[in-house]
Design a protein around this motif. Structure first.
Motif, mmCIF file in Angstrom:
data_model
loop_
_atom_site.group_PDB
_atom_site.id
_atom_site.type_symbol
_atom_site.label_atom_id
_atom_site.label_comp_id
_atom_site.label_asym_id
_atom_site.label_seq_id
_atom_site.Cartn_x
_atom_site.Cartn_y
_atom_site.Cartn_z
ATOM 1 N N ILE A 101 -54.893 -72.173 -4.736
ATOM 2 C CA ILE A 101 -54.287 -71.022 -5.432
ATOM 3 C C ILE A 101 -53.139 -70.500 -4.570
ATOM 4 O O ILE A 101 -53.368 -70.137 -3.404
ATOM 5 N N PRO A 102 -51.918 -70.491 -5.100
ATOM 6 C CA PRO A 102 -50.802 -70.022 -4.265
ATOM 7 C C PRO A 102 -50.977 -68.557 -3.885
ATOM 8 O O PRO A 102 -51.572 -67.783 -4.660
ATOM 9 N N ASP A 103 -50.460 -68.198 -2.690
ATOM 10 C CA ASP A 103 -50.461 -66.754 -2.392
ATOM 11 C C ASP A 103 -49.220 -66.178 -3.064
ATOM 12 O O ASP A 103 -48.630 -66.817 -3.958
ATOM 13 N N PHE A 104 -48.832 -64.971 -2.679
ATOM 14 C CA PHE A 104 -47.731 -64.319 -3.414
ATOM 15 C C PHE A 104 -46.392 -64.450 -2.696
ATOM 16 O O PHE A 104 -45.355 -64.649 -3.335
ATOM 17 N N ARG A 105 -46.454 -64.329 -1.334
ATOM 18 C CA ARG A 105 -45.183 -64.133 -0.629
ATOM 19 C C ARG A 105 -44.824 -65.227 0.375
ATOM 20 O O ARG A 105 -43.813 -65.097 1.059
ATOM 21 N N SER A 106 -45.634 -66.273 0.518
ATOM 22 C CA SER A 106 -45.229 -67.342 1.445
ATOM 23 C C SER A 106 -43.932 -67.946 0.924
ATOM 24 O O SER A 106 -43.846 -68.317 -0.262
ATOM 25 N N PRO A 107 -42.909 -68.034 1.753
ATOM 26 C CA PRO A 107 -41.634 -68.594 1.293
ATOM 27 C C PRO A 107 -41.816 -70.002 0.701
ATOM 28 O O PRO A 107 -42.489 -70.833 1.279
ATOM 29 N N GLY A 108 -41.279 -70.180 -0.497
ATOM 30 C CA GLY A 108 -41.320 -71.511 -1.114
ATOM 31 C C GLY A 108 -42.576 -71.772 -1.925
ATOM 32 O O GLY A 108 -42.501 -72.124 -3.104
ATOM 33 N N THR A 109 -43.741 -71.552 -1.315
ATOM 34 C CA THR A 109 -44.983 -71.898 -2.045
ATOM 35 C C THR A 109 -45.584 -70.672 -2.748
ATOM 36 O O THR A 109 -46.375 -70.826 -3.677
ATOM 37 N N GLY A 110 -45.219 -69.476 -2.285
ATOM 38 C CA GLY A 110 -45.827 -68.259 -2.855
ATOM 39 C C GLY A 110 -45.463 -68.092 -4.324
ATOM 40 O O GLY A 110 -44.399 -68.524 -4.782
ATOM 41 N N LEU A 111 -46.352 -67.444 -5.046
ATOM 42 C CA LEU A 111 -46.177 -67.244 -6.490
ATOM 43 C C LEU A 111 -44.824 -66.608 -6.795
ATOM 44 O O LEU A 111 -44.095 -67.028 -7.690
ATOM 45 N N PRO A 156 -39.866 -60.396 -9.056
ATOM 46 C CA PRO A 156 -41.135 -61.118 -9.147
ATOM 47 C C PRO A 156 -42.338 -60.258 -9.542
ATOM 48 O O PRO A 156 -43.092 -60.600 -10.444
ATOM 49 N N GLU A 157 -42.473 -59.089 -8.869
ATOM 50 C CA GLU A 157 -43.683 -58.280 -9.123
ATOM 51 C C GLU A 157 -43.739 -57.758 -10.555
ATOM 52 O O GLU A 157 -44.771 -57.267 -11.007
ATOM 53 N N ALA A 158 -42.591 -57.873 -11.293
ATOM 54 C CA ALA A 158 -42.578 -57.370 -12.682
ATOM 55 C C ALA A 158 -43.696 -57.987 -13.507
ATOM 56 O O ALA A 158 -44.220 -57.365 -14.441
ATOM 57 N N ILE A 159 -44.110 -59.204 -13.132
ATOM 58 C CA ILE A 159 -45.142 -59.888 -13.940
ATOM 59 C C ILE A 159 -46.455 -59.123 -13.918
ATOM 60 O O ILE A 159 -47.320 -59.313 -14.769
ATOM 61 N N PHE A 160 -46.592 -58.211 -12.925
ATOM 62 C CA PHE A 160 -47.799 -57.376 -12.843
ATOM 63 C C PHE A 160 -47.458 -55.907 -13.116
ATOM 64 O O PHE A 160 -47.975 -54.986 -12.470
ATOM 65 N N THR A 161 -46.514 -55.664 -14.067
ATOM 66 C CA THR A 161 -46.225 -54.270 -14.465
ATOM 67 C C THR A 161 -46.459 -54.140 -15.968
ATOM 68 O O THR A 161 -46.231 -55.101 -16.730
ATOM 69 N N LYS A 193 -55.592 -56.531 -21.944
ATOM 70 C CA LYS A 193 -55.319 -57.065 -20.599
ATOM 71 C C LYS A 193 -56.623 -57.167 -19.806
ATOM 72 O O LYS A 193 -57.420 -56.222 -19.801
ATOM 73 N N PRO A 194 -56.834 -58.301 -19.107
ATOM 74 C CA PRO A 194 -57.972 -58.344 -18.182
ATOM 75 C C PRO A 194 -57.847 -57.199 -17.170
ATOM 76 O O PRO A 194 -56.742 -56.713 -16.915
ATOM 77 N N SER A 195 -58.972 -56.773 -16.590
ATOM 78 C CA SER A 195 -58.942 -55.564 -15.752
ATOM 79 C C SER A 195 -58.389 -55.852 -14.358
ATOM 80 O O SER A 195 -58.970 -55.453 -13.353
ATOM 81 N N ILE A 196 -57.271 -56.562 -14.322
ATOM 82 C CA ILE A 196 -56.523 -56.783 -13.072
ATOM 83 C C ILE A 196 -55.624 -55.570 -12.882
ATOM 84 O O ILE A 196 -55.015 -55.109 -13.840
ATOM 85 N N VAL A 197 -55.582 -55.037 -11.657
ATOM 86 C CA VAL A 197 -54.815 -53.808 -11.408
ATOM 87 C C VAL A 197 -53.332 -54.143 -11.360
ATOM 88 O O VAL A 197 -52.893 -54.913 -10.507
ATOM 89 N N PHE A 198 -52.585 -53.589 -12.269
ATOM 90 C CA PHE A 198 -51.132 -53.771 -12.286
ATOM 91 C C PHE A 198 -50.488 -52.714 -11.384
ATOM 92 O O PHE A 198 -51.081 -51.674 -11.109
ATOM 93 N N PHE A 199 -49.275 -52.982 -10.940
ATOM 94 C CA PHE A 199 -48.556 -51.998 -10.121
ATOM 95 C C PHE A 199 -48.466 -50.692 -10.899
ATOM 96 O O PHE A 199 -48.178 -50.707 -12.097
ATOM 97 N N GLY A 200 -48.784 -49.584 -10.227
ATOM 98 C CA GLY A 200 -48.733 -48.272 -10.891
ATOM 99 C C GLY A 200 -50.061 -47.874 -11.498
ATOM 100 O O GLY A 200 -50.265 -46.724 -11.870
#
Ligand code: APR
Length: 257
Positions: A12-22, A34-39, A146-153
């Motif tokens: 599972i990719p992490d979020f911020r590793s350069p190149g491989t991160g989500l 990028p983080e917009a996908i979780f807003t 939406k699944p109960s994943i916490v979005f930004f905000g």
């Protein structure tokens, strides 16, 4: 306390590793950032982006890593006070970490609700919609479910607020695993233990260090309170297990290769 770095060896990719991160691999969604996908705003405007990602990340497609099993080992040894995770992959549960010892601070796929009227929906139905690339719509008002994943905000789960103060009052060793410590309030947990409580960072990068903006951050130089293992989480927990004389107990937890 843990982040995406404990699940990268599961695939599972992490979020911020350069190149491989989500966040470096979302070009196909044409996101404003990028983080917009979780807003919620972006979810309302282009729901397909999040639900395509959710299909890729949905629990059940990945197996726990040695690092997840090390958390289970701490539980078996009776020394796990609580495991705070930012991850939504539920791999701690798959490794056998008990529900009462777990705080999924950024939510999970375990529940789902309409973002407009909060009407709860069955997660099996939501998964069936995601699997056929459909956007789950509320049966009451037609809003997006939406699944109960916490979005930004959004607020963190109530359980986080209910347990955090007492847990960090009792905490006598903090182990920080596989996180960039960039997202608050979760990142702030690293500064909550009492000043005399030792803290161990196991991470590829050195993060969370003391500076003008983070005066209670890690100080790996001037004190012996904080320690760090810079490398893979799986190697780090093996190193720790051997140092504790738990190598055979740890080995026994790991699934057959
Ligand atoms: N071993 C050790 N460290 C690793 C490994 C590994 N196998 N893989 C990645 N790392 C490290 C990276 O170097 C980085 O420091 O783990 C950290 C992962 O950081 P992020 O990608 O920022 O992930 P995380 O800290 O969990 O992100 C926090 O951001 O977008 C939000 O809600 C999302 O929960 C997520 C939050």
């Amino acid at each position: 306390m843990a982040g995406a770095g404990i699940s990268t060896s599961a695939g599972i990719p992490d979020f911020r590793s350069p190149g491989t991160g989500l966040y470096d691999n979302l070009q196909k969604y044409d996101l404003p950032y990028p983080e917009a996908i979780f807003t919620l705003d972006y979810l309302r405007s282009k729901p397909e982006a999040f639900f395509t990602l959710a299909k890729e990340l949905y629990p059940g497609n990945f197996d726990p890593t040695p690092c997840h099993y090390f958390i289970k080992l701490l539980q078996d040894k009776g020394v796990l006070l609580r495991h705070y995770t930012q991850n939504i992959d539920t791999l701690e549960r798959a490794a056998g970490v008990r529900d009462d010892l777990l705080v999924e601070a950024h939510g999970s796929f375990a529940q789902a609700a309409c973002i407009d009227c909060s009407h709860r929906h069955d997660t099996e139905w939501v998964k069936s919609q995601i699997d056929k690339d459909a956007v789950p719509r509320c049966e009451s008002c037609g809003g997006i479910v939406k699944p109960s994943i916490v979005f930004f905000g959004e607020d963190l789960p109530r359980r986080f607020g209910q347990l955090v103060s007492e847990d960090f009052e009792k905490c006598d060793l903090l182990i920080v695993l596989g996180t960039s410590l960039t997202v608050h309030p979760f990142a702030g947990l690293a500064t909550m233990p009492k000043p005399e409580v030792p803290r161990l960072l196991i991470n590829r990068d050195s993060v969370g260090e003391r500076d003008i903006l983070n005066p209670d951050g890690f100080d790996f130089i001037r004190t012996n309170r904080d320690a760090r293992y810079l490398g893979s989480c799986d190697d780090g927990v093996w190193h720790l297990a051997r140092g504790l004389g738990w190598a055979s107990d740890f080995e026994a937890l790991l699934p057959e290769k």
